[in-house]
Design a protein around this motif. Sequence first.
Motif, mmCIF file in Angstrom:
data_model
loop_
_atom_site.group_PDB
_atom_site.id
_atom_site.type_symbol
_atom_site.label_atom_id
_atom_site.label_comp_id
_atom_site.label_asym_id
_atom_site.label_seq_id
_atom_site.Cartn_x
_atom_site.Cartn_y
_atom_site.Cartn_z
ATOM 1 N N PRO A 5 -3.117 -4.397 -5.328
ATOM 2 C CA PRO A 5 -3.244 -3.191 -4.767
ATOM 3 C C PRO A 5 -2.469 -1.393 -5.056
ATOM 4 O O PRO A 5 -2.760 -0.401 -5.049
ATOM 5 C CB PRO A 5 -4.303 -2.793 -3.291
ATOM 6 C CG PRO A 5 -4.074 -4.671 -3.914
ATOM 7 C CD PRO A 5 -3.052 -5.277 -4.237
ATOM 8 N N LEU A 6 -0.809 -2.264 -4.666
ATOM 9 C CA LEU A 6 -0.146 -1.368 -4.590
ATOM 10 C C LEU A 6 0.764 -1.102 -6.011
ATOM 11 O O LEU A 6 1.998 -0.957 -5.609
ATOM 12 C CB LEU A 6 0.538 -1.410 -3.259
ATOM 13 C CG LEU A 6 0.415 -2.035 -2.094
ATOM 14 C CD1 LEU A 6 1.648 -2.922 -1.102
ATOM 15 C CD2 LEU A 6 0.171 -0.666 -1.060
ATOM 16 N N LYS A 7 -0.087 -1.346 -6.883
ATOM 17 C CA LYS A 7 0.340 -1.473 -7.958
ATOM 18 C C LYS A 7 1.168 0.201 -8.816
ATOM 19 O O LYS A 7 2.314 0.443 -9.653
ATOM 20 C CB LYS A 7 -0.403 -1.481 -9.219
ATOM 21 C CG LYS A 7 -1.222 -0.772 -9.347
ATOM 22 C CD LYS A 7 -2.427 -1.480 -10.633
ATOM 23 C CE LYS A 7 -3.028 -2.214 -10.697
ATOM 24 N NZ LYS A 7 -4.401 -1.989 -11.387
ATOM 25 N N THR A 8 0.649 1.265 -7.817
ATOM 26 C CA THR A 8 1.606 2.345 -7.818
ATOM 27 C C THR A 8 1.966 3.010 -6.965
ATOM 28 O O THR A 8 2.334 4.504 -6.912
ATOM 29 C CB THR A 8 0.601 3.575 -9.194
ATOM 30 O OG1 THR A 8 -0.771 3.378 -7.672
ATOM 31 C CG2 THR A 8 -0.192 3.203 -10.250
ATOM 32 N N SER A 9 1.650 2.174 -6.140
ATOM 33 C CA SER A 9 3.217 2.811 -4.836
ATOM 34 C C SER A 9 4.561 2.986 -5.108
ATOM 35 O O SER A 9 4.880 2.283 -5.970
ATOM 36 C CB SER A 9 2.828 2.185 -3.574
ATOM 37 O OG SER A 9 1.539 1.601 -3.227
ATOM 38 N N CYS A 10 4.878 3.959 -3.982
ATOM 39 C CA CYS A 10 6.288 4.507 -4.703
ATOM 40 C C CYS A 10 7.150 3.087 -4.041
ATOM 41 O O CYS A 10 7.123 2.509 -2.906
ATOM 42 C CB CYS A 10 6.865 5.652 -3.891
ATOM 43 S SG CYS A 10 8.681 6.029 -3.968
ATOM 44 N N PRO A 51 1.032 -7.352 -10.947
ATOM 45 C CA PRO A 51 2.080 -6.026 -11.980
ATOM 46 C C PRO A 51 2.284 -4.610 -11.054
ATOM 47 O O PRO A 51 1.375 -4.617 -10.451
ATOM 48 C CB PRO A 51 1.373 -5.767 -13.029
ATOM 49 C CG PRO A 51 -0.669 -6.300 -12.487
ATOM 50 C CD PRO A 51 -0.373 -7.378 -11.460
ATOM 51 N N TYR A 52 3.262 -4.178 -11.287
ATOM 52 C CA TYR A 52 4.117 -2.907 -10.229
ATOM 53 C C TYR A 52 4.402 -2.058 -11.519
ATOM 54 O O TYR A 52 5.628 -2.431 -12.304
ATOM 55 C CB TYR A 52 5.292 -3.763 -9.424
ATOM 56 C CG TYR A 52 5.348 -2.817 -8.700
ATOM 57 C CD1 TYR A 52 4.971 -2.049 -7.993
ATOM 58 C CD2 TYR A 52 6.704 -1.801 -9.062
ATOM 59 C CE1 TYR A 52 4.717 -0.686 -7.116
ATOM 60 C CE2 TYR A 52 7.356 -1.073 -7.826
ATOM 61 C CZ TYR A 52 6.475 -0.665 -6.912
ATOM 62 O OH TYR A 52 7.123 0.322 -6.209
ATOM 63 N N TYR A 53 3.562 -0.674 -11.557
ATOM 64 C CA TYR A 53 4.395 -0.122 -12.612
ATOM 65 C C TYR A 53 4.734 0.682 -11.583
ATOM 66 O O TYR A 53 5.427 1.615 -12.545
ATOM 67 C CB TYR A 53 2.932 0.844 -12.926
ATOM 68 C CG TYR A 53 1.357 0.039 -13.627
ATOM 69 C CD1 TYR A 53 0.970 -0.894 -13.119
ATOM 70 C CD2 TYR A 53 1.515 0.269 -15.278
ATOM 71 C CE1 TYR A 53 0.114 -1.239 -14.057
ATOM 72 C CE2 TYR A 53 0.795 -0.284 -15.894
ATOM 73 C CZ TYR A 53 -0.057 -1.687 -15.425
ATOM 74 O OH TYR A 53 -0.911 -2.247 -16.194
ATOM 75 N N GLY A 54 4.868 0.748 -10.231
ATOM 76 C CA GLY A 54 5.912 1.952 -9.690
ATOM 77 C C GLY A 54 5.159 3.285 -9.779
ATOM 78 O O GLY A 54 3.773 3.099 -10.302
ATOM 79 N N CYS A 55 5.520 4.258 -8.920
ATOM 80 C CA CYS A 55 4.615 5.919 -8.712
ATOM 81 C C CYS A 55 5.030 6.601 -9.718
ATOM 82 O O CYS A 55 3.793 7.334 -10.038
ATOM 83 C CB CYS A 55 5.276 6.317 -7.821
ATOM 84 S SG CYS A 55 7.041 6.609 -7.561
ATOM 85 N N LEU A 56 5.682 6.183 -10.695
ATOM 86 C CA LEU A 56 5.927 7.075 -11.806
ATOM 87 C C LEU A 56 5.330 7.130 -13.221
ATOM 88 O O LEU A 56 4.853 8.304 -13.599
ATOM 89 C CB LEU A 56 7.478 7.273 -12.381
ATOM 90 C CG LEU A 56 8.302 8.743 -12.137
ATOM 91 C CD1 LEU A 56 8.354 9.961 -11.802
ATOM 92 C CD2 LEU A 56 9.444 8.216 -12.259
ATOM 93 N N MET A 57 4.677 6.179 -13.337
ATOM 94 C CA MET A 57 4.447 6.041 -14.682
ATOM 95 C C MET A 57 3.093 6.266 -15.389
ATOM 96 O O MET A 57 2.951 7.207 -16.078
ATOM 97 C CB MET A 57 4.500 4.844 -15.185
ATOM 98 C CG MET A 57 4.091 3.697 -16.399
ATOM 99 S SD MET A 57 5.711 3.783 -17.446
ATOM 100 C CE MET A 57 6.141 2.171 -18.080
ATOM 101 N N SER A 58 2.877 6.320 -14.006
ATOM 102 C CA SER A 58 1.227 7.315 -14.635
ATOM 103 C C SER A 58 0.325 8.496 -13.747
ATOM 104 O O SER A 58 -0.552 8.492 -13.813
ATOM 105 C CB SER A 58 -0.177 6.394 -13.970
ATOM 106 O OG SER A 58 0.018 6.019 -12.546
ATOM 107 N N PRO A 65 -4.149 7.138 -13.199
ATOM 108 C CA PRO A 65 -3.664 7.464 -12.297
ATOM 109 C C PRO A 65 -3.279 6.036 -11.186
ATOM 110 O O PRO A 65 -1.928 6.196 -10.465
ATOM 111 C CB PRO A 65 -3.461 8.950 -12.145
ATOM 112 C CG PRO A 65 -4.667 9.124 -12.115
ATOM 113 C CD PRO A 65 -5.292 8.460 -12.985
ATOM 114 N N GLU A 66 -4.370 6.402 -10.925
ATOM 115 C CA GLU A 66 -4.165 4.578 -9.416
ATOM 116 C C GLU A 66 -4.704 3.356 -10.137
ATOM 117 O O GLU A 66 -4.389 2.792 -8.921
ATOM 118 C CB GLU A 66 -5.291 5.695 -8.742
ATOM 119 C CG GLU A 66 -5.642 6.832 -7.858
ATOM 120 C CD GLU A 66 -3.975 7.107 -7.225
ATOM 121 O OE1 GLU A 66 -4.145 5.929 -6.841
ATOM 122 O OE2 GLU A 66 -4.235 8.040 -6.890
ATOM 123 N N ASN A 67 -4.981 3.541 -10.848
ATOM 124 C CA ASN A 67 -5.694 1.894 -11.240
ATOM 125 C C ASN A 67 -5.169 1.503 -13.275
ATOM 126 O O ASN A 67 -6.333 1.753 -13.850
ATOM 127 C CB ASN A 67 -6.387 1.466 -10.890
ATOM 128 C CG ASN A 67 -6.994 0.227 -11.291
ATOM 129 O OD1 ASN A 67 -5.517 -0.572 -11.184
ATOM 130 N ND2 ASN A 67 -8.438 -0.019 -11.102
#
Lengths: 652, 303, 481
Positions: free
Chosen positions: B186-191, B147-154, B165-167
């Motif tokens: 682990p990189l689910k919210t990385s840009c 699962p990958y949310y990207g940086c913006l969603m949270s 916001p991190e997880n």
Amino acid sequence: MRIGVFICHCGSNIAATVDCAKAAEIAKSFPDVVYAADTMYTCAEPGQAAIEAAIHEHKLDGVVVASCSPRMHEATFRRTVERAGLNRYMFEMANIREHVSWIGKDKEANTNKTAELVKMAVAKLRNNSPLTAKTFDVTKKVLVIGGGVAGIQAALDCAEGGVPVILVERESTIGGKMAKLDKTFPTVDCSACILGPKMVDVAQHPNITLYAYSEVEEVSGYVGNFSVKIRRRASYVDWEKCTGCGACSEKCPSKKTPDAFNEFTGLTTAINIPFPQAIPKKAVINAAHCRQLTKGKCGVCAKTCPTGAIDYAMQDAFVTEEVGCIVAATGYELMDWTVYQEYGGGVWPDVITSLQYERLLSASGPTGGHIVRPSDGREPQTIVFIQCVGSRDKSIGRPYCSGFCCMYTAKQTILTKDHLPWSRSYVFYMDIRAPGKMYDEFTRRAVEEYGVEYIRGRVSAIYPDGQGRYVVMGADTLLGEQVEIKADMVVLAVGIEAARGAPGLAEKLRISYDAYGFYMESHVKLKPVETNTAGVFLAGVCQGAKDIPASVAQGSAAAAKVLALFARDKLENDPQTAQVDIRRCVGCGKCIRCCPFGAIKDSEIRGENKAQVIETVCQGCGLCTATCPQGAIQLAHATDNQILAEVNALCR
Amino acid sequence: MNYAYYPGCSAKGSSADYEKSTQAVCGMLDMNLVDIRDWNCCGSTPAHAVNTELSAALCARNLDIAAQQGVQKLLTSCPSCLSNLRHAAKRMEDPAFHARVDELLDNPTALKFPAVTSVMQGMAAHCDADEIGRHVRRNLGALSLAPYYGCLMSRPAEIMDFGDPENPTLMESLLGACGAKVLEFPLKTSCCGASYGIPEREMTARLSARILQLATDMEADAIIVACPLCQMNLDLRQKQAANSADARFNMPVLYFTQIMGLAFGLSGDDLGLDKLRVGADGLLLKIEQAASAQRGSAEGGKA
Amino acid sequence: MPVMQGKELRIVGFLCNWCSYGGADTAGVARAEQPTDLRIIRVPCSGRVDPLFIVKALLNGADGVLVSGCHPRDCHYSAGNFYARRRLEVLKRFLPVIGIDDARFEYTWVSAAEGQRWQQVVTSFTERVHALGAAPRIEDAKPFLKVADMALKPLRTLGTGKNAPLEKLKEAIKAKLPELECVIGWQKGYDDIHTTPLFMKSAEEVDKLVWGPLNVVNTANYLSQFKGKKVGIVVKGCDSRSVVELLQENLISREAVTIFAMPCEGTLDVARVNEKLGRYTIVNAADSDGAGLLVTVDGKKHSLAMEELAQGKCRCCTHPSAVLTDVLVGDAPQAPAAAPTPPELALLDSMGLEERRGFWRGQMERCLRCYACRNACPMCVCRDHCVSDARDPHWMTQEADVVQKLFFQTIHALHLAGRCTGCGECQRACPVGIPILALRQQTARAVEELFGGYKPGFDPAAVPPLLGYEVEEQNIRETRI
């Protein structure tokens, strides 16, 4: 009344922007003022002599001095009037320096304001009455709460000074955090080797009574006469009989008990002695993991114990001690760093705290002093140390510096290199704070001799690379670059917070604490050991972040305060306490409910309930006076009438 | 049940497949997404980088339209739209700011705007895991999904209100409800570097490569996204990323609605799978093989 | 000494000795220039600042009052400022009801180290007061007499209690009487449309007990006189809340009091009944039709309908049944949930500050300073030791001017903050009909809003809000400067 007014020039400090002579002239028109003068330096010897002379010559029974802040010289002038035969409370001060001459240049307004402030002081003084202090006996015995290195030092110094000491420790052994450390900075000497002898001294000193595995339940009383109820928690082992042989622990079948002493880096048995040098060296059963206590069948330790010390039916017991002083030395805890989701929030096994790392380094730790990864037992090649995890970080509500992390991180990198010469260590830091003696040299050694790579910047994320290692992503703010390091292990220098339950204990002791549970000293600079409750002193990290030398110093300082207080046989109270007019009191108890010090009690006088102030406990805040609807309880020297007189002097 | 919906411009262009699959999946869950009338672009990255008031004006117009229609809650599928709409709503709480924007729009806008939330959150609020589970027709148990949310969603947390916001973990629960194996990514919210896709191609490639590399190392079958830009970046530019990392990737990047649609038994056409650059055929094959293996063993069991 | 005309305004500061006074010293040491208006009174702790000092100053010509203490958690006395915060916040919400702009009063926290902050606090507060100008004085306001519309629609149907099981209640009292010193209730008064308190000691006396809309007196008022003795008390719903308060304040003990209760259907506003009847000589007959009293006065028939003439508090009553009982006779009616703003307070709410000053000036000019309000209040537990009569402490002079009289009403209202159950006896007892209940209602509203909907008189074990505190207050946003 016959009141004398003295308006001080304070050289040019006041006179430059206040017409002192004119103000004195105006003061002569105030009711009961029979004498008014302006003087050059009222606090100097001639100034004080002039006051004394005026008291005699004009038969004054009250004096007003308009000069600097009463926080500066009220005590001085009280002594002056006392020398001339007046009661020291027949004196009032008007602050015309800090509150007038120094904050405005309009001489007309300043002179008018000066006259008004004098008018207020005169109005108050007309309602003053003489007050005298009372004396009371002192119980020359001290309670020390917390058996870490600060508490140990305080206890030993008091005991050496001839004072009986009650030392209460929550865990089953004294030693505190220092007992968990492998080595100490900046000398890299063995923690157990320097702390151990002190712990033994505690056990052997005839003046020290040690209650380990115990907690303070209730505190009542006041300076010189505290009564303390202590809960002795059930250890399920009769310590009178236990010899600390450890046979029970060897045989205990419940071998998967989390090991709190080892910071949960390993497992232990349900009955155990935390470490070989424990003082007292007595076994304790962890009730949550003992098969006998949870399932009702086992009893192996009872069968094994050669002295028959095991007692599964043991209950908490209570003892009450009477003491004259209390030293709080409750220490600290690491904050819950798992709020840092970007560091895995506690999910990745090889991301550990510095205190856990300390246990890995220790020869008496779960790995016997070998640095290995908790996940797979392999020796790490690359270790990243991250500083300020939960310190100086407003985003998680921890704005303060934990003080000693920079130093122990440097120490841990040095020890790492000693243990694993081929390893590489990286330290992410914000600033290196090494102001102690030999401290900066020590961190330099880590960098220059041990080749530790210090990177100035924060770590933004740690994540497993899917192949057994961890990617540490951070910023190097000196180079303005992003950094990525593949690490085998990450050690977090987790910030500290006050010990679990510290606020609750503060409530019992009636001392203040800050938003993080650290105890408030009476004055940040000048009273760092005292609290606002007379007779309660602070030592060690419970007051704020400190390293071992500072904790030991404060332990000794607290002991000095205790010994100084006990040097007198009788204590004198401050007579500015609340007084009850029993004719007016209806016994509703509102004052009792509010008093922050428990200084008011319900007593029966001629069959009626009345409030009664314990003068030695009352600290003189006046909350009761503001609470009592019928004004039956009045704080001496700040009575309703005294304050109303000041209000009326201004507003009519 | 009807929901007011702000599609955003990407839905009509580069992420038509997101829009198609969102409509299809929501439809199955009885969520009828109704476009607010006469909506305009939220301004996305370029506008707010230049002028907050102009950017807010673009969003405020949409919010005002929704408010005039009496909308209580407005859904949008694009995180960038969500971010802009929520930022604008927040800024508009300041009366002075509100007044300046009203002037730009020549019209006083509503004093209270509807709440804006993501389709993902709307879905989770609309139905629970059991309800989602009831629609599953294909077993995704054979798939490991990152699962990958990207940086913006949270982020920023105080505006986006999307959990930690991190997880964040909402997508995990949706995918889990569909029966897939969800990786702890682990990189689910990385840009992914999308917003630098034009000026700093190298950097974008490097950031995307890191995500693709980790997913590959973790043996993920696909990366599941919720953002049109992330999808485009990770999928369309996978080769650029591979070149920069000196690696080879073959990682399908699907919208969460596409993978949910697959679980619900929808066809590739219904979900716009033909738009993917790295095709989903491998995934379908794996699902089919697992299904037939299961059928085989079930039949074997019978015999 | 007058303020310097055209230059300064009268601003009084109350500063705690440990933090804020030190902060002001620090500002001085740093030569931080400040306006010259402020006069500082040094107190040990912000908790020492009785809100009444502030009212005293504001009613007597202060243009602004500033209180400053230690920051929360830094109190030299641990918790004084936490108490101060609650009390001063209640005061802040009270001042406007007597026509004082609450912007003229501020409280804040300044530590001994914050000299710069002190400079800023003094400067901005002084600027604020100057922007407001010299405070208008209540005694100079143009009288503005306006009458509250008391006839708002009752929350429930009111009645005369005609069908209440009075005989059953009497039996219950008789059964308990042997254990009790006496039982407090009501009896017929000097005519058929008045009642007076009844102290029942024998069965014959129990038979004198009456029930109905004329039982206006709050029986709890007599309870604390019997402290230490076992007594019974017959209560309406509202009376029972006063009993709860007395228990909470330790002025009676639960074991010593037996509470008899019957659900109340409302009481009549005696002042308005008198108004309706005009001057009369004799009551010839009185009866009830369930919805009101039918009386014949001087041979003329009148209908005293509850709908028209019930007390304001009964129209807004949410607890017709006693909240605490030992013996409950009769079925508890359905109680309405939420009460509207009471009519007296609604009247004040409808006015501007200037109108309120005019209103209170006009009303206070009518006040006789008879203290009937105080004597009728069940919560005025000071009794003979009221500060209004004392010289030590000497809060009030004996001058019968508007300021003294309004100050007394303020003392009463603030002493009742968090304790007043709104029984309205003060207002009922007022011989000239001043709607003083509005002042108590305003403090009650402030307490309710600030402290999680707290209403006095429900839980004998509750900590009254002004005798407690929270470290983090939910509804108080303190630092406004």
